[in-house]
Scaffold this motif. Structure first.
Motif, PDB file in Angstrom:
ATOM      1  N   THR A 150      13.885  22.012  38.554  1.00  0.00           N
ATOM      2  CA  THR A 150      14.341  22.044  37.174  1.00  0.00           C
ATOM      3  C   THR A 150      13.169  21.655  36.288  1.00  0.00           C
ATOM      4  O   THR A 150      12.483  20.677  36.573  1.00  0.00           O
ATOM      5  N   PRO A 151      12.889  22.388  35.214  1.00  0.00           N
ATOM      6  CA  PRO A 151      11.743  22.048  34.361  1.00  0.00           C
ATOM      7  C   PRO A 151      11.819  20.618  33.841  1.00  0.00           C
ATOM      8  O   PRO A 151      12.865  20.158  33.378  1.00  0.00           O
ATOM      9  N   VAL A 152      10.688  19.912  33.914  1.00  0.00           N
ATOM     10  CA  VAL A 152      10.593  18.531  33.442  1.00  0.00           C
ATOM     11  C   VAL A 152       9.389  18.407  32.509  1.00  0.00           C
ATOM     12  O   VAL A 152       8.389  19.101  32.676  1.00  0.00           O
ATOM     13  N   TRP A 153       9.505  17.521  31.523  1.00  0.00           N
ATOM     14  CA  TRP A 153       8.407  17.275  30.590  1.00  0.00           C
ATOM     15  C   TRP A 153       7.486  16.212  31.153  1.00  0.00           C
ATOM     16  O   TRP A 153       7.949  15.164  31.615  1.00  0.00           O
ATOM     17  N   PHE A 154       6.191  16.470  31.112  1.00  0.00           N
ATOM     18  CA  PHE A 154       5.188  15.507  31.526  1.00  0.00           C
ATOM     19  C   PHE A 154       4.270  15.179  30.351  1.00  0.00           C
ATOM     20  O   PHE A 154       3.883  16.066  29.583  1.00  0.00           O
ATOM     21  N   ASN A 155       3.898  13.920  30.261  1.00  0.00           N
ATOM     22  CA  ASN A 155       2.868  13.467  29.337  1.00  0.00           C
ATOM     23  C   ASN A 155       1.542  13.570  30.080  1.00  0.00           C
ATOM     24  O   ASN A 155       1.287  12.819  31.009  1.00  0.00           O
ATOM     25  N   GLN A 156       0.685  14.494  29.657  1.00  0.00           N
ATOM     26  CA  GLN A 156      -0.558  14.749  30.387  1.00  0.00           C
ATOM     27  C   GLN A 156      -1.441  13.494  30.501  1.00  0.00           C
ATOM     28  O   GLN A 156      -2.195  13.353  31.461  1.00  0.00           O
ATOM     29  N   VAL A 157      -1.324  12.607  29.519  1.00  0.00           N
ATOM     30  CA  VAL A 157      -2.140  11.387  29.538  1.00  0.00           C
ATOM     31  C   VAL A 157      -1.936  10.613  30.832  1.00  0.00           C
ATOM     32  O   VAL A 157      -2.866   9.995  31.358  1.00  0.00           O
ATOM     33  N   ASN A 158      -0.719  10.649  31.376  1.00  0.00           N
ATOM     34  CA  ASN A 158      -0.366   9.819  32.524  1.00  0.00           C
ATOM     35  C   ASN A 158      -0.589  10.487  33.874  1.00  0.00           C
ATOM     36  O   ASN A 158      -0.312   9.876  34.913  1.00  0.00           O
ATOM     37  N   LEU A 159      -1.057  11.729  33.878  1.00  0.00           N
ATOM     38  CA  LEU A 159      -1.167  12.469  35.131  1.00  0.00           C
ATOM     39  C   LEU A 159      -2.550  12.307  35.763  1.00  0.00           C
ATOM     40  O   LEU A 159      -3.513  11.936  35.109  1.00  0.00           O
ATOM     41  N   ILE A 160      -2.621  12.608  37.062  1.00  0.00           N
ATOM     42  CA  ILE A 160      -3.906  12.516  37.751  1.00  0.00           C
ATOM     43  C   ILE A 160      -4.884  13.533  37.167  1.00  0.00           C
ATOM     44  O   ILE A 160      -4.491  14.577  36.633  1.00  0.00           O
ATOM     45  N   GLU A 161      -6.138  13.246  37.295  1.00  0.00           N
ATOM     46  CA  GLU A 161      -7.178  14.029  36.634  1.00  0.00           C
ATOM     47  C   GLU A 161      -7.203  15.479  37.107  1.00  0.00           C
ATOM     48  O   GLU A 161      -7.374  16.410  36.314  1.00  0.00           O
ATOM     49  N   GLY A 162      -7.034  15.691  38.405  1.00  0.00           N
ATOM     50  CA  GLY A 162      -7.074  17.045  38.931  1.00  0.00           C
ATOM     51  C   GLY A 162      -5.977  17.926  38.374  1.00  0.00           C
ATOM     52  O   GLY A 162      -6.198  19.113  38.097  1.00  0.00           O
ATOM     53  N   TRP A 163      -4.800  17.364  38.194  1.00  0.00           N
ATOM     54  CA  TRP A 163      -3.672  18.118  37.632  1.00  0.00           C
ATOM     55  C   TRP A 163      -3.978  18.545  36.207  1.00  0.00           C
ATOM     56  O   TRP A 163      -3.921  19.728  35.868  1.00  0.00           O
ATOM     57  N   LYS A 164      -4.298  17.571  35.349  1.00  0.00           N
ATOM     58  CA  LYS A 164      -4.447  17.911  33.930  1.00  0.00           C
ATOM     59  C   LYS A 164      -5.676  18.772  33.672  1.00  0.00           C
ATOM     60  O   LYS A 164      -5.659  19.615  32.762  1.00  0.00           O
ATOM     61  N   GLU A 165      -6.735  18.635  34.489  1.00  0.00           N
ATOM     62  CA  GLU A 165      -7.923  19.465  34.293  1.00  0.00           C
ATOM     63  C   GLU A 165      -7.674  20.913  34.692  1.00  0.00           C
ATOM     64  O   GLU A 165      -8.359  21.818  34.218  1.00  0.00           O
ATOM     65  N   ALA A 166      -6.685  21.148  35.544  1.00  0.00           N
ATOM     66  CA  ALA A 166      -6.315  22.516  35.895  1.00  0.00           C
ATOM     67  C   ALA A 166      -5.370  23.107  34.866  1.00  0.00           C
ATOM     68  O   ALA A 166      -5.559  24.237  34.391  1.00  0.00           O
ATOM     69  N   VAL A 167      -4.359  22.340  34.480  1.00  0.00           N
ATOM     70  CA  VAL A 167      -3.312  22.859  33.590  1.00  0.00           C
ATOM     71  C   VAL A 167      -3.866  23.231  32.217  1.00  0.00           C
ATOM     72  O   VAL A 167      -3.359  24.148  31.564  1.00  0.00           O
ATOM     73  N   VAL A 168      -4.928  22.555  31.756  1.00  0.00           N
ATOM     74  CA  VAL A 168      -5.466  22.840  30.421  1.00  0.00           C
ATOM     75  C   VAL A 168      -6.016  24.262  30.302  1.00  0.00           C
ATOM     76  O   VAL A 168      -6.249  24.733  29.177  1.00  0.00           O
ATOM     77  N   ASP A 169      -6.215  24.950  31.397  1.00  0.00           N
ATOM     78  CA  ASP A 169      -6.740  26.320  31.358  1.00  0.00           C
ATOM     79  C   ASP A 169      -5.639  27.370  31.368  1.00  0.00           C
ATOM     80  O   ASP A 169      -5.928  28.571  31.429  1.00  0.00           O
ATOM     81  N   PHE A 170      -4.376  26.936  31.313  1.00  0.00           N
ATOM     82  CA  PHE A 170      -3.244  27.860  31.352  1.00  0.00           C
ATOM     83  C   PHE A 170      -2.419  27.745  30.076  1.00  0.00           C
ATOM     84  O   PHE A 170      -2.634  26.854  29.250  1.00  0.00           O
ATOM     85  N   LYS A 171      -1.487  28.669  29.918  1.00  0.00           N
ATOM     86  CA  LYS A 171      -0.568  28.660  28.781  1.00  0.00           C
ATOM     87  C   LYS A 171       0.865  28.685  29.302  1.00  0.00           C
ATOM     88  O   LYS A 171       1.119  29.053  30.442  1.00  0.00           O
ATOM     89  N   GLY A 172       1.784  28.309  28.429  1.00  0.00           N
ATOM     90  CA  GLY A 172       3.189  28.474  28.742  1.00  0.00           C
ATOM     91  C   GLY A 172       3.612  29.909  28.478  1.00  0.00           C
ATOM     92  O   GLY A 172       2.785  30.817  28.411  1.00  0.00           O
ATOM     93  N   THR A 173       4.908  30.117  28.300  1.00  0.00           N
ATOM     94  CA  THR A 173       5.409  31.451  28.017  1.00  0.00           C
ATOM     95  C   THR A 173       5.748  31.575  26.537  1.00  0.00           C
ATOM     96  O   THR A 173       5.762  30.587  25.788  1.00  0.00           O
ATOM     97  N   LEU A 174       6.029  32.776  26.085  1.00  0.00           N
ATOM     98  CA  LEU A 174       6.485  33.001  24.727  1.00  0.00           C
ATOM     99  C   LEU A 174       7.898  32.444  24.571  1.00  0.00           C
ATOM    100  O   LEU A 174       8.691  32.459  25.522  1.00  0.00           O
ATOM    101  N   SER A 175       8.216  31.956  23.393  1.00  0.00           N
ATOM    102  CA  SER A 175       9.525  31.327  23.188  1.00  0.00           C
ATOM    103  C   SER A 175      10.668  32.278  23.511  1.00  0.00           C
ATOM    104  O   SER A 175      11.696  31.857  24.051  1.00  0.00           O
TER     105      SER A 175
END
Length: 320
Positions: free
Chosen positions: A151-176
């Motif tokens: 189930t989709p969950v909201w994450f605060n990127q500040v609190n995540l491990i470095e490898g996760w957030k450094e990967a996710v910043v290169d992607f986008k979500g979907t159109l509304s």
């Protein structure tokens, strides 16, 4: 693709945040003596490359309701052997990229399998909030992984491990319009960011163990990114990623007035009694709901090269 919504989604959020947060946020985690980070990176990278060269991937639909509509997708990772001996290695995939990350004076290789960059308008920063589903696994481990959320969950990127957030910043979500909540308790989504990331322990939990994760473990995360919200944690008008004054992509260590709150959580960054939001002017000029640095006016009344909101000598309110 449909992602099933469960009554106990909030429980999953709490569990997921615990499993994915950074070392510093988990005081109860068990740590062993720290090894040399550069030497450990060599060991981890060899393990990751061996895994990538001996495993293949396959995207599969998962059906829960017994109908013909998949509730979500998973990426199956398996060994190239036996009946699978002809499968192409992940290492040789055109979708695999290597991102160089320097942390703690060590250069790390972060491996990212780019299944879909995402069609949405916004990439998250290292300090934004992201709506995701995911599964976490260990290398060469045949069990069901150490953590997941379907189930989709909201994450605060500040609190995540470095490898996760450094990967996710290169992607986008979907159109509304491609993310819809259905009347039957499901949500439908297409065109979202989809990735599998292979993380050395130095960009993960390093010498700190977590539930299901031994210390010095390289990690695998399959992540689906649906939505991005720009974060302004203290609501002072400055997006949290722009409060990273030293440019190290860590906002917790930027604290101008030396009080108990770093700037991204401090409504008065310089402690001069005038709120930060009153010492700047913010204009969303294109009305897109995303504030960029060129849409913020920073003042320097005494001309000392320090913006008013960071200078206790300048206290004038700019917004009446």
């Amino acid at each position: 693709m449909n992602v099933r919504k469960y009554i106990f989604a909030i429980v999953l959020v709490v569990v997921s945040l615990y499993a994915c947060k950074s070392d510093d946020d988990d005081e109860a985690a068990a740590a062993v003596p720290a090894r040399d980070r550069a030497e450990q990176q060599v060991t981890d990278d060899a393990m990751l490359q061996e895994y990538l060269k001996t495993h293949f991937y396959k995207v599969e639909d998962v059906f829960i309701n017994g109908d013909t509509t998949p509730e979500y997708q998973i990426v199956k990772l398996d060994t190239i052997e036996g009946a699978n001996s002809g499968e192409p290695a992940i290492f040789d995939s055109d979708l695999l990229t290597t991102k160089k990350i320097t942390s703690n004076d060590v250069e790390y290789n972060l491996y990212i399998l780019n299944l879909n960059r995402g069609e949405g308008p916004q990439q998250p920063s290292f300090a934004d909030s992201t709506l995701v589903t995911y599964k976490g696994e260990l290398l060469f481990d045949d069990d069901n992984g150490f953590d997941s959320a379907v189930t989709p969950v909201w994450f605060n990127q500040v609190n995540l491990i470095e490898g996760w957030k450094e990967a996710v910043v290169d992607f986008k979500g979907t159109l509304s319009e491609n993310f819809v909540e259905n009347s039957d308790g499901t949500v439908s989504a297409t065109g979202f960011g989809h990735m599998v990331i292979f993380i050395p322990s130095g960009l993960g939990y390093f010498n700190t163990s977590q539930p299901g994760i031994p210390s010095y473990s390289p990690l695998i995360f399959n992540i689906q990114l649906y939505k991005v919200n720009q974060a302004d944690h203290d609501r002072d008008g400055i997006p949290s990623d722009l409060e990273d004054l030293d440019g190290d992509r860590i906002v917790a260590d930027d604290n101008t007035d030396g009080d108990v709150s770093p700037n991204y959580l401090d409504t008065d960054d310089d402690g001069d009694g005038t709120l930060t939001r009153d010492e700047i002017t913010v204009t969303d000029s294109n009305a897109d709901g995303i504030i960029t640095i060129d849409e913020i006016t920073f003042y320097d009344d005494d001309g000392d090269g320090v913006s008013n909101h960071l200078d206790p000598d300048d206290r004038d309110v700019k917004n009446n």
